[in-house]
Scaffold this motif. Structure first.
Motif, PDB file in Angstrom:
ATOM      1  N   ILE A 104     -26.844 -43.628 110.121  1.00  0.00           N
ATOM      2  CA  ILE A 104     -26.991 -44.830 109.286  1.00  0.00           C
ATOM      3  C   ILE A 104     -28.473 -45.139 109.054  1.00  0.00           C
ATOM      4  CG2 ILE A 104     -26.594 -47.323 109.198  1.00  0.00           C
ATOM      5  CD1 ILE A 104     -23.992 -46.821 110.761  1.00  0.00           C
TER       6      ILE A 104
ATOM      7  N   TYR B 291     -29.682 -42.911 106.371  1.00  0.00           N
ATOM      8  CA  TYR B 291     -29.287 -43.399 105.040  1.00  0.00           C
ATOM      9  C   TYR B 291     -30.319 -44.404 104.521  1.00  0.00           C
ATOM     10  CZ  TYR B 291     -24.471 -41.646 105.861  1.00  0.00           C
ATOM     11  OH  TYR B 291     -23.357 -40.876 106.092  1.00  0.00           O
TER      12      TYR B 291
ATOM     13  N   ILE C  83     -22.751 -43.116  99.326  1.00  0.00           N
ATOM     14  CA  ILE C  83     -22.209 -42.430 100.509  1.00  0.00           C
ATOM     15  C   ILE C  83     -20.755 -42.068 100.209  1.00  0.00           C
ATOM     16  CG2 ILE C  83     -21.688 -42.592 102.968  1.00  0.00           C
ATOM     17  CD1 ILE C  83     -23.829 -44.788 103.145  1.00  0.00           C
TER      18      ILE C  83
ATOM     19  N   LEU D 190     -17.262 -41.229 101.161  1.00  0.00           N
ATOM     20  CA  LEU D 190     -16.519 -41.487 102.399  1.00  0.00           C
ATOM     21  C   LEU D 190     -15.749 -40.274 102.901  1.00  0.00           C
ATOM     22  CD1 LEU D 190     -15.214 -45.137 101.997  1.00  0.00           C
ATOM     23  CD2 LEU D 190     -17.421 -44.280 102.761  1.00  0.00           C
TER      24      LEU D 190
ATOM     25  N   ASN E 282     -17.003 -37.379 102.973  1.00  0.00           N
ATOM     26  CA  ASN E 282     -17.999 -36.446 103.494  1.00  0.00           C
ATOM     27  C   ASN E 282     -17.713 -36.150 104.973  1.00  0.00           C
ATOM     28  OD1 ASN E 282     -20.757 -36.294 105.101  1.00  0.00           O
ATOM     29  ND2 ASN E 282     -21.067 -35.338 103.093  1.00  0.00           N
TER      30      ASN E 282
ATOM     31  N   PHE F 248     -19.830 -38.095 107.540  1.00  0.00           N
ATOM     32  CA  PHE F 248     -19.429 -39.501 107.613  1.00  0.00           C
ATOM     33  C   PHE F 248     -18.107 -39.649 108.350  1.00  0.00           C
ATOM     34  CE2 PHE F 248     -17.342 -43.337 106.132  1.00  0.00           C
ATOM     35  CZ  PHE F 248     -18.356 -44.288 106.210  1.00  0.00           C
ATOM     36  N   GLN F 249     -17.157 -38.782 108.033  1.00  0.00           N
ATOM     37  CA  GLN F 249     -15.833 -38.853 108.659  1.00  0.00           C
ATOM     38  C   GLN F 249     -15.907 -38.650 110.174  1.00  0.00           C
ATOM     39  OE1 GLN F 249     -12.561 -39.330 107.521  1.00  0.00           O
ATOM     40  NE2 GLN F 249     -13.444 -40.063 105.592  1.00  0.00           N
TER      41      GLN F 249
ATOM     42  N   VAL G  45     -19.625 -41.185 111.632  1.00  0.00           N
ATOM     43  CA  VAL G  45     -19.844 -42.599 111.331  1.00  0.00           C
ATOM     44  C   VAL G  45     -18.539 -43.382 111.326  1.00  0.00           C
ATOM     45  CG1 VAL G  45     -20.799 -44.241 109.666  1.00  0.00           C
ATOM     46  CG2 VAL G  45     -21.896 -42.016 109.991  1.00  0.00           C
ATOM     47  N   LYS G  46     -17.553 -42.901 110.605  1.00  0.00           N
ATOM     48  CA  LYS G  46     -16.298 -43.632 110.471  1.00  0.00           C
ATOM     49  C   LYS G  46     -15.620 -43.881 111.812  1.00  0.00           C
ATOM     50  CE  LYS G  46     -11.801 -43.436 108.151  1.00  0.00           C
ATOM     51  NZ  LYS G  46     -10.903 -42.624 107.277  1.00  0.00           N
TER      52      LYS G  46
ATOM     53  N   SER H 171     -19.391 -49.582 112.106  1.00  0.00           N
ATOM     54  CA  SER H 171     -20.350 -48.882 111.245  1.00  0.00           C
ATOM     55  C   SER H 171     -20.175 -49.270 109.782  1.00  0.00           C
ATOM     56  CB  SER H 171     -20.215 -47.369 111.422  1.00  0.00           C
ATOM     57  OG  SER H 171     -18.881 -46.953 111.136  1.00  0.00           O
ATOM     58  N   ARG H 172     -18.941 -49.290 109.293  1.00  0.00           N
ATOM     59  CA  ARG H 172     -18.715 -49.668 107.893  1.00  0.00           C
ATOM     60  C   ARG H 172     -19.074 -51.139 107.683  1.00  0.00           C
ATOM     61  NH1 ARG H 172     -14.099 -47.912 103.626  1.00  0.00           N
ATOM     62  NH2 ARG H 172     -14.504 -49.526 102.062  1.00  0.00           N
TER      63      ARG H 172
END
Length: 439
Positions: free
Chosen positions: A176, A179, A195, A197, A199, A202-203, A206-207, A212-213
């Motif tokens: 993050i 980014y 971004i 989602l 990706n 990201f999956q 981050v997700k 995070s979101r």
């Protein structure tokens, strides 16, 4: 054999019934004294229900044993049975008074007799006092409520508090941060503001991290469905609209908050208490929360205690002794410490087993009116603790409960007295107002 003991029981019961009387006698007349060639026996008191149960158990055990016949007088056998009955009754009476615990082989009495009712915590966000089981749910609710005031701060708290795997948190924070860094370095590049989602990074990185979101949306990203080259269907993106230079500086500040974030943890409530001088100062009854043991481990404690006798009889190396001491220290999560003051009053507080000695000194200092004056704390055995010690309480064998002795620095007190000053005041008024008596 069984018939023989039945006769003994009948004989004992008959003789313990007391002197008899004729059926024709008037109820108000005095009973006749029965003469006996032996010594006069004391008046028999009817055994309690517990004693009767214990006696029945003893006789049942005796009857169930297969013993070779040994000639003996009836008086000797009666004496043996009587001793068995008394022993069983005594054991039953002791068990009724106290409930034996598996923790440390001690006796845990009614909760009213515990030295401290339990371990409590304070929520740093709301100030609420919580039990160990309540703290996690309460803190999560408090963080979610904070979104109304500051969504960025709340999302940072979510990321660092809701996720236990610190490595995953660090990976998500790093991505993050990247980014935001790319956007700040290339404010006009559209690709850095989007971004995807779906990706893979990201999956996977981050997700999977809660909050995070929420953080990305709090700093300005919006969910938008966009066309993708080579695909008929649109996909979801998080897109940051163009910002003024001032807004980019704000994003940098928020990235710093994310990187500096720490988990929100409930703080141990030391529950400071003051007690009047008491001979029970060294008597401690602790609740189960103080022990870092599972139910199965608690059951094994008694076995380990018995094995310790054999171990102590062996010659052990210094390394062996140190390993055993370390295992012993790790058994405790918390410790209950008492400090006996010069006026005899006792100060009590709850600490983490791994708190530093300096934390104990700070607690005592804050509890005193003249806490600025230097003082000493002496552990059992005469060992003096130093305030500058960066050593954990469990490493100093100050677990799970210890009584310490407080003394003012003699040299400083001599200087104060020479200058005509008065002796220091001890406990804070709010502690003295609620002073109690130790059970």
């Amino acid at each position: 054999m069984k018939k023989f003991f039945d006769e003994i029981k009948k004989d004992i019961k008959f003789k313990s019934a007391g002197p008899g009387k004729k059926l024709a006698d008037d109820g108000s007349s005095k009973p006749q004294t029965v003469q006996s060639s032996g010594h006069a026996k004391p008046r028999h008191v009817t055994p309690t229900e517990g004693a009767q149960m214990a006696g029945a158990a003893a006789l049942a055990r005796i009857e169930g044993q297969s013993r070779p016949w040994v000639q003996s007088s009836q008086d000797t056998i009666r004496l043996q049975v009587k001793r068995e009955l008394e022993a069983e009754a005594s054991a039953l009476e002791i068990t009724g008074k106290e409930r034996k615990a598996t923790i440390e082989g001690s006796y845990v009495k009614d909760p009213a007799f515990l030295s401290v009712k339990g371990v409590y915590f304070t929520c740093p966000l709301t100030g609420a006092t919580l039990t160990k089981g309540e703290r996690e749910v309460h803190i999560k609710e408090a963080i979610l409520m904070r979104f109304e005031e500051d969504a960025v701060e709340a999302s940072v708290m979510m990321i660092h508090t809701f996720n236990k795997d610190r490595e995953k948190v660090k990976a998500a924070v790093d991505i993050i941060s990247k980014y935001i860094e790319n956007i700040c370095k290339n404010p006009t590049e559209e690709k850095y503001r989007k971004i995807k989602l779906s990706n893979k990074v990201f999956q996977e990185k981050v997700k999977t991290v809660e909050g995070s979101r929420e953080f990305l949306e709090a700093v300005g990203f919006q969910s938008i469905m966009l066309d993708v080259d080579g695909q008929e269907e649109t996909e979801e993106f998080l897109v940051l609209m163009e910002h003024e230079p001032e807004a980019l500086e704000l994003m940098k500040e928020r990235r710093g908050r994310l990187q500096r974030g720490e988990p929100v943890r409930a703080q141990l409530d030391r529950q400071p208490q003051a007690f009047r001088p008491s001979p029970n100062a060294m008597r401690f009854e602790l609740p189960p929360e103080f022990y870092n043991l599972t139910a199965d481990e608690l059951k094994k404690e008694q076995q380990l205690k018995t094995e310790a006798v054999d171990r102590n009889a062996m010659l052990r190396t210094k390394a062996m002794r140190e390993r055993e001491e370390q295992r012993e220290r790790r058994k405790y999560n918390y410790t209950l410490l008492r400090v006996r003051l010069p006026d005899g009053n006792i100060l009590q507080g709850t600490f983490l087993a791994w708190d530093k000695v300096s934390v104990l000194f700070e607690f005592v200092r804050q509890s005193l009116v003249d806490g600025w004056q230097p003082f000493e704390l002496v552990a059992p055995g005469g060992h003096k603790l130093r305030e500058d010690q960066e050593v954990a309480l469990n490493e100093c064998s100050l677990v799970p409960a210890v009584l310490l002795t407080f003394t003012w620095d003699a040299a400083v007190q001599a200087d104060i007295a020479a200058a005509g000053g008065k002796g220091p005041t001890l406990l804070q008024p709010e502690l003295l107002e609620k002073i109690q008596t130790l059970n």
